[in-house]
Design an enzyme around this catalytic site. Structure first.
Site, PDB file in Angstrom:
ATOM      1  N   HIS A 127       0.802  -1.215   0.000  1.00 13.39           N
ATOM      2  CA  HIS A 127       0.000   0.000   0.000  1.00 13.39           C
ATOM      3  C   HIS A 127       0.836   1.266   0.000  1.00 13.39           C
ATOM      4  CE1 HIS A 127      -3.931   1.613  -0.463  1.00 13.39           C
ATOM      5  NE2 HIS A 127      -3.454   2.667   0.128  1.00 13.39           N
ATOM      6  N   TYR A 170       1.701   5.565  -2.274  1.00 12.00           N
ATOM      7  CA  TYR A 170       2.033   6.935  -1.862  1.00 12.00           C
ATOM      8  C   TYR A 170       3.372   7.372  -2.438  1.00 12.00           C
ATOM      9  CZ  TYR A 170      -2.117   6.315   0.736  1.00 12.00           C
ATOM     10  OH  TYR A 170      -3.430   6.073   1.033  1.00 12.00           O
ATOM     11  N   HIS A 216     -10.782   0.791  -8.919  1.00  9.47           N
ATOM     12  CA  HIS A 216     -10.336   1.749  -7.910  1.00  9.47           C
ATOM     13  C   HIS A 216      -8.890   2.176  -8.147  1.00  9.47           C
ATOM     14  CE1 HIS A 216      -8.928   3.403  -4.153  1.00  9.47           C
ATOM     15  NE2 HIS A 216      -8.090   2.409  -4.035  1.00  9.47           N
ATOM     16  N   PHE A 217      -7.980   1.204  -8.282  1.00 11.74           N
ATOM     17  CA  PHE A 217      -6.581   1.648  -8.339  1.00 11.74           C
ATOM     18  C   PHE A 217      -6.204   2.211  -9.707  1.00 11.74           C
ATOM     19  CE2 PHE A 217      -5.544  -3.001  -8.968  1.00 11.74           C
ATOM     20  CZ  PHE A 217      -4.825  -2.896 -10.149  1.00 11.74           C
ATOM     21  N   HIS A 218      -6.962   1.835 -10.759  1.00 13.72           N
ATOM     22  CA  HIS A 218      -6.689   2.500 -12.037  1.00 13.72           C
ATOM     23  C   HIS A 218      -7.098   3.969 -11.972  1.00 13.72           C
ATOM     24  CE1 HIS A 218      -5.688  -1.379 -13.813  1.00 13.72           C
ATOM     25  NE2 HIS A 218      -5.233  -0.723 -14.864  1.00 13.72           N
ATOM     26  N   ARG A 243     -11.585 -10.621 -10.596  1.00 13.63           N
ATOM     27  CA  ARG A 243     -10.567 -10.005 -11.439  1.00 13.63           C
ATOM     28  C   ARG A 243      -9.563 -11.063 -11.899  1.00 13.63           C
ATOM     29  NH1 ARG A 243      -7.080  -7.126  -6.613  1.00 13.63           N
ATOM     30  NH2 ARG A 243      -5.568  -6.636  -8.199  1.00 13.63           N
ATOM     31  N   ARG A 244      -8.624 -10.666 -12.757  1.00 17.27           N
ATOM     32  CA  ARG A 244      -7.534 -11.526 -13.210  1.00 17.27           C
ATOM     33  C   ARG A 244      -8.014 -12.753 -13.962  1.00 17.27           C
ATOM     34  NH1 ARG A 244      -5.336 -10.481  -7.507  1.00 17.27           N
ATOM     35  NH2 ARG A 244      -4.054  -8.673  -7.874  1.00 17.27           N
TER      36      ARG A 244
END
Ligand SMILES: [Cu+2]
Lengths: 195, 539
Positions: free
Chosen positions: B215, B219, B366-368, B429-430
């Site tokens: 995670h 950042y 979300h992370f895209h 996913r995947r």
């Protein structure tokens, strides 16, 4: 930033506008901290009040003897009603299938899942419910949930476990509690895998 | 800039060319899993492609951008030549060699473990050694950032460290510490197994170690974007930064709070107890504070500009902002994507809500939005801003840049919104393909087609980005030296704690030890936790 600044010496003005800026900034910081604290309070409240909790205890199991002895031998997999009345589903995942491939559960009843993997990391999610867990070799995953509606749900493996991963789907049949408990009386362990 | 020009250009070019190849792979994945194409006949190709896409986007692109941008910031803000130029080149070549090693093994099908590794599946040692070289190369950059700041402080005792450099060094320290998690996973657990020294591995412990990196790395990706928000955006739209102090607080808080939160990725895992899961959830909530503060400060900086340009009333200033300015557009797009992505993030980190969407296509959406959306669009802007300095070129075409940014924004929305939707419906996913003939999956087919078209827009946008950079013309007249945004109130005395990073680094390490020490020790001591390895590409 609405109050107009009266003309005066420029150093004064500078000081005043800086104080205004700092105060606005401080107010926002306080609001942000209150937002975060209320989110945390919600998490604590729902955790305690609804007992909504992610899987919690750390329980390990020997993968090498899984098939031969103990809780996860093949004859012990599937759904069963324990002596104390709890409905428990036991399953294992291996490249690239679940055992059993079709699981029967009663609607509107608390169901405890106990699962593990014999090889890679797998996981599953059942349809649109929040029955969702990881299966890590060496550890037993336990969680309790209930299914509000009867019907058939898909249960895909949701963690990449090798090239056959996309073919790894199981099914869950949610039946009425009456039907379920009648069947459970007739045989010790239930599943809906066609024979 | 003094003598880091070639160095920065090399980092940026390799980063962006790799990025372009990886985006083609990403679009190929969307296409072959959509109903537009028959099932891929060898799913192994799909997972190779995912491994390559993720490895480049997760490690190679952000690391090279942070490094290159970091070298540029060092020379521009400290106004002196970079110390350790040769070392910097050595770091660059380590990253290149590592990337090529990992890429070759992936192409050969010896490392389809995806970019998060998944022990007990074990790939060829060359893949992991490649990743290790990328990390070691970046550690040289970390050391150089620290050395350069120290030397400058010695020569300029009592002066305030420029904000861009402050954030840059904070990002470097954050990376140094967060990469220790994955590095120890590879060196202690995975490589010995990969080299055949042991035939078992503690998969649960490996996942916890990886979460240490998993995670906080976000950042590290994010810091260059925030440097653009704070130190480039206000000046680019003709204004000043509302608060220099807030920028420092944001960078310091990222350092402290981004580390001890990784276990929220393991909410559904059996090898971590609920106590530490809760602690990490609470810490994850805390890490949204620096972003909330940033949104306020950046919007306030824009408001100052809007009002100076004659905007009045509670919203009139929004209309009078310089909307044709690419930077204005980029930051607006970034904030919209950060808003949607952040809202999704609050759901992911929620102890309970996470159960609904864990490991579904929602997470990918979300992370895209956060990384490929809000962060990468700021990488574009960092490159556009630096380019005239690096190439001594005339200003780049604002019209082309606006088109490129808009395509990126629209493409990202069309790509990720359907993913969020099917994630809520439980789509895993995947997957190399879905069986759309299954009545339960048939209605989801259209969403995958939509995402494929979103991906196509992203490919066009990325090509346009490369085109704009490649066609920049060197001019004869020298370009004026670059400068970062000034604060509205620049003379505020910066407190000592916000002029150095010692306190924050100490807190970062202490909180990590508290939040990871026990789970790691417990797992290392758990009986039966070591399980047989599964070699990849050998059968
Ligand atoms: Cu699986």
């Amino acid at each position: 930033m609405t109050s107009p600044i009266q003309p005066g010496s420029s150093a004064d003005n500078h000081q005043i506008s800086e104080d205004v800026a700092n105060a606005a900034e401080r107010r926002w910081a306080i609001i942000v901290i209150l937002i975060i604290l209320s989110l945390l309070a919600m998490m604590i409240f729902t955790g305690l009040h609804w007992a909504a909790m992610p899987p919690s205890r750390v329980e390990s199991v020997d993968v090498r003897t899984l098939h031969i002895k103990g809780e996860f031998v093949e004859s012990n997999l599937g759904t069963t009603v324990e002596k104390d009345g709890r409905v428990v589903v036991r399953l294992i995942a291996q490249q690239y299938s679940f055992s059993p491939q079709c699981i029967v559960v009663p609607a509107g009843t608390q169901v405890t899942f106990r699962g593990t993997s014999t090889d890679a990391i797998h996981g599953f999610v059942i349809g649109r419910t929040n029955a969702n867990t990881m299966l890590v070799p060496g550890f037993v995953s336990t969680f309790t949930t209930s299914f509000p509606k009867t019907g058939e749900q898909l249960m895909p493996c949701h963690e990449y476990c090798g090239i056959g991963h996309e073919a790894m789907w199981a099914h869950v049949q949610v039946i009425s509690p009456e039907e379920f408990f009648a069947k459970a009386k007739a045989s010790e362990r239930l599943n809906c895998v066609p024979r | 800039m003094f003598h880091a020009r070639k160095l920065v250009l090399a980092h940026f070019w390799v980063a962006f060319v790799a990025f372009f190849v990886a985006i083609l792979l990403g679009e190929w994945q969307m296409y072959i899993r959509s109903p537009l194409h028959a099932w891929v006949n060898n799913p192994e190709h799909y997972y190779r492609s995912v491994t390559a896409h993720g490895t480049v986007m997760g490690y190679v692109l952000p690391t090279l951008v942070a490094m290159g941008f970091g070298y540029a910031i060092t020379e521009i803000t400290l106004k002196r030549p970079l110390i350790g130029l040769r070392w910097a080149w050595a770091g660059f070549w380590l990253v290149i060699v590592g990337t090529l090693m990992a890429a070759a093994t992936t192409a050969a099908g010896k490392s389809s473990v995806l970019y998060t590794f998944y022990p007990p599946m074990i790939a060829s040692p060359f893949y992991y050694l490649g990743i290790v070289l990328v990390v070691v190369g970046s550690w040289i950059w970390v050391a150089l950032m620290s050395i350069n700041l120290r030397a400058w402080k010695k020569a300029n005792a009592g002066e305030t460290v420029p904000l861009a450099m402050y954030g840059n060094v904070a990002g470097a320290y954050l990376w140094a510490w967060t990469s220790v998690g994955a590095a120890s996973e590879i060196l202690v657990l995975i490589l010995p197994a990969s080299l055949g020294l042991t035939d078992t591995i503690n998969a649960g412990l490996a996942r916890v170690l990886f979460s240490w990196t998993l995670h906080a790395i976000v950042y590290f990706w994010l810091v260059p974007a925030y440097i653009v928000f704070y130190t480039i955006f206000p000046k680019a739209i003709g204004g000043r930064l509302y608060s220099d102090t807030m920028g420092r607080i944001a960078f310091a808080l990222f350092l402290v709070f981004s580390m001890p939160i990784g276990i929220h990725h393991l909410f559904a895992d059996p090898q971590v107890g609920s106590g530490f899961k809760f602690v990490h959830a609470a810490m994850t909530a805390m890490v949204s504070i620096p972003t909330f503060l940033t949104v306020f400060t950046i919007v306030a900086s824009a408001e100052v500009v809007g009002r100076l340009r004659g905007g009045t009333g509670p919203f009139g200033w929004v209309k009078s902002l310089p909307w044709s300015n690419p930077m204005m557009l980029a930051v607006t797009y970034a904030f919209i994507m950060l808003g949607f992505g952040g809202a999704g993030g609050l759901i992911n980190m929620s102890y309970q809500l996470n159960e609904t969407i864990h490991n579904t296509q929602w997470v990918t959406g979300h992370f895209h939005l956060i990384f490929a959306g809000a962060i990468v669009i700021m990488y574009f802007m960092a490159a556009y801003e630096m380019w005239p300095q690096l190439k001594n070129s005339a200003p780049l075409s604002a019209g082309l840049i606006r088109a490129q940014l808009t395509l990126w924004f629209v493409g990202m929305m069309v790509l990720t919104m359907p993913w969020h939707l099917v994630g809520l419906l439980g789509a895993p996913r995947r997957m190399a393909y879905y069986d759309y003939t299954n009545p339960a999956l048939h209605p989801q087919a259209i969403t995958v087609t939509m995402s494929t078209f979103g991906g196509l827009l992203l490919v066009i946008s990325a090509a346009l980005f490369i085109y704009v950079l490649a066609t920049a013309r060197t001019q004869s007249a020298p370009v004026a030296p670059y400068s970062f945004s000034k604060a509205v109130h620049p003379h505020t005395k910066t407190p000592a704690s916000l002029n150095s990073l010692g306190l924050w680094v100490a807190m970062m390490i202490a909180l990590t030890v508290v939040n990871y020490g026990y789970p790691i020790a417990q797992l290392a001591a758990t009986p039966n936790a070591s399980v047989p390895i599964i070699p990849i590409g050998e059968r």
